[in-house]
Scaffold this motif. Structure first.
Motif, PDB file in Angstrom:
ATOM      1  N   ALA A 218       0.934  -1.039   0.020  1.00  0.00           N
ATOM      2  CA  ALA A 218      -0.093  -0.035   0.025  1.00  0.00           C
ATOM      3  C   ALA A 218       0.888   1.222  -0.062  1.00  0.00           C
ATOM      4  O   ALA A 218       0.757   2.490  -0.789  1.00  0.00           O
ATOM      5  N   LEU A 219       2.122   1.170   0.731  1.00  0.00           N
ATOM      6  CA  LEU A 219       2.975   2.502   0.773  1.00  0.00           C
ATOM      7  C   LEU A 219       3.549   2.715  -0.452  1.00  0.00           C
ATOM      8  O   LEU A 219       3.576   3.901  -1.089  1.00  0.00           O
ATOM      9  N   GLY A 220       3.816   1.411  -1.215  1.00  0.00           N
ATOM     10  CA  GLY A 220       4.504   1.986  -2.401  1.00  0.00           C
ATOM     11  C   GLY A 220       3.604   2.157  -3.660  1.00  0.00           C
ATOM     12  O   GLY A 220       4.099   2.895  -4.611  1.00  0.00           O
ATOM     13  N   HIS A 221       2.332   2.281  -3.309  1.00  0.00           N
ATOM     14  CA  HIS A 221       1.385   3.041  -4.348  1.00  0.00           C
ATOM     15  C   HIS A 221       0.939   4.383  -4.013  1.00  0.00           C
ATOM     16  O   HIS A 221       0.427   4.941  -4.577  1.00  0.00           O
ATOM     17  N   VAL A 222       1.777   4.927  -2.766  1.00  0.00           N
ATOM     18  CA  VAL A 222       1.415   6.226  -2.470  1.00  0.00           C
ATOM     19  C   VAL A 222       2.621   7.090  -2.579  1.00  0.00           C
ATOM     20  O   VAL A 222       2.768   8.170  -3.163  1.00  0.00           O
ATOM     21  N   VAL A 223       3.869   6.448  -2.014  1.00  0.00           N
ATOM     22  CA  VAL A 223       5.162   7.198  -2.160  1.00  0.00           C
ATOM     23  C   VAL A 223       6.135   6.132  -2.743  1.00  0.00           C
ATOM     24  O   VAL A 223       5.762   4.868  -3.186  1.00  0.00           O
ATOM     25  N   ASP A 224       7.370   6.658  -3.384  1.00  0.00           N
ATOM     26  CA  ASP A 224       8.268   5.778  -4.078  1.00  0.00           C
ATOM     27  C   ASP A 224       9.045   4.772  -3.283  1.00  0.00           C
ATOM     28  O   ASP A 224      10.454   5.145  -2.946  1.00  0.00           O
ATOM     29  N   THR A 225       8.572   3.747  -2.784  1.00  0.00           N
ATOM     30  CA  THR A 225       9.050   2.932  -2.027  1.00  0.00           C
ATOM     31  C   THR A 225       9.003   1.498  -2.710  1.00  0.00           C
ATOM     32  O   THR A 225       8.060   1.313  -3.221  1.00  0.00           O
TER      33      THR A 225
END
Length: 259
Positions: A218-225
């Protein structure tokens, strides 16, 4: 990947859900009726999309509506909404979301604009992050866990429509709730016999990794991780939650109930 998703969903329909239903206060004298709906639903997964698979998926959807009716009957008979009951009703309602997605996917209809792959994953998600997660929260936890699991599940669902940041918030809340459930399962294992304790420890332990994967996705779809590709998420997060958490969890609870 889709074959693996279908196998996981079949496990949910034919084993996890019926076992889970025997542990709930809404159970009838027998849960054999469930298989009259679940078997057609599972068969529909393995048939080509078309009239037959749509019909069978619709039969399954009808069965999930029965679960909603059981939830409504339980609520009306108690006229109160305690913390744990939120998890109980979430467990009984979420299979209908999965079944609706299944009917749409078997119809080749992009429900609410979601492609067929997303719909297939939704079917799996709401059997395990929906039914199984809420079931285990109801059976093993109280207070914050019993509320945060349904809340996280609901936020993830809203995130499908409102965007990735909402889905990330849901993943974080759901992860917190699931870790609380996992902690409850670990504590419960201390009072159980050896076989039951192993099942409880496995069920609680896999959540440490699987929910981190959910948050990273989920985080990778919000920020570049970085996050795992979808195929690997299914093979790791999906399979581990289905077998390690859900199946081991309901088997442990069944052993406890049997004494």
């Amino acid at each position: 990947m889709i074959l693996l998703v279908h196998a996981v969903v079949s496990l949910g329909m034919l084993i996890v859900v019926p076992l889970g239903l025997t542990l709930l206060p809404t159970r009838t004298t027998s849960t054999r009726w469930w298989f009259a709906f679940a078997v057609p639903g599972a068969v529909s997964l393995w048939l080509p999309r078309g009239a037959v698979s749509i019909t069978l998926a619709s039969v399954y959807f009808a069965g999930t509506v029965v679960l909603i009716a059981l939830a409504a009957r339980h609520f009306l008979s108690h006229r109160a909404l305690q913390t744990r009951q939120i998890a109980l009703y979430t467990a009984l309602v979420t299979p209908s979301i999965a079944a609706l997605a299944l009917v749409a996917e078997r119809s080749s209809y992009e429900l609410f604009g979601f492609n067929l792959t997303v719909l297939s994953l939704t079917v799996a998600h709401f059997h395990f992050a929906g039914f199984a997660a809420a079931l285990m929260a109801y059976l093993s936890a109280d207070g914050l866990a019993a509320v945060s699991v349904p809340l996280g599940t609901g936020l993830v669902l809203l995130g499908f429509f409102l965007g990735d940041p909402v889905e990330l918030a849901g993943a974080v809340v759901l992860t917190a709730g699931m870790w609380l459930v996992g902690w409850s399962l670990w504590r419960r294992s201390r009072r159980a016999d050896r076989s039951t304790a192993i099942l409880l420890v496995v069920s609680g332990s896999v959540l440490v990794v699987t929910m981190l994967l959910a948050v990273s996705w989920a985080l990778g779809h919000v920020v570049d991780t970085p996050y795992l590709p979808l195929e690997w998420m299914v093979a790791t997060h999906g399979v581990a939650n289905a077998v390690g958490f859900a199946l081991c969890g309901v088997l442990a609870m069944r052993r406890e109930e049997a004494g």
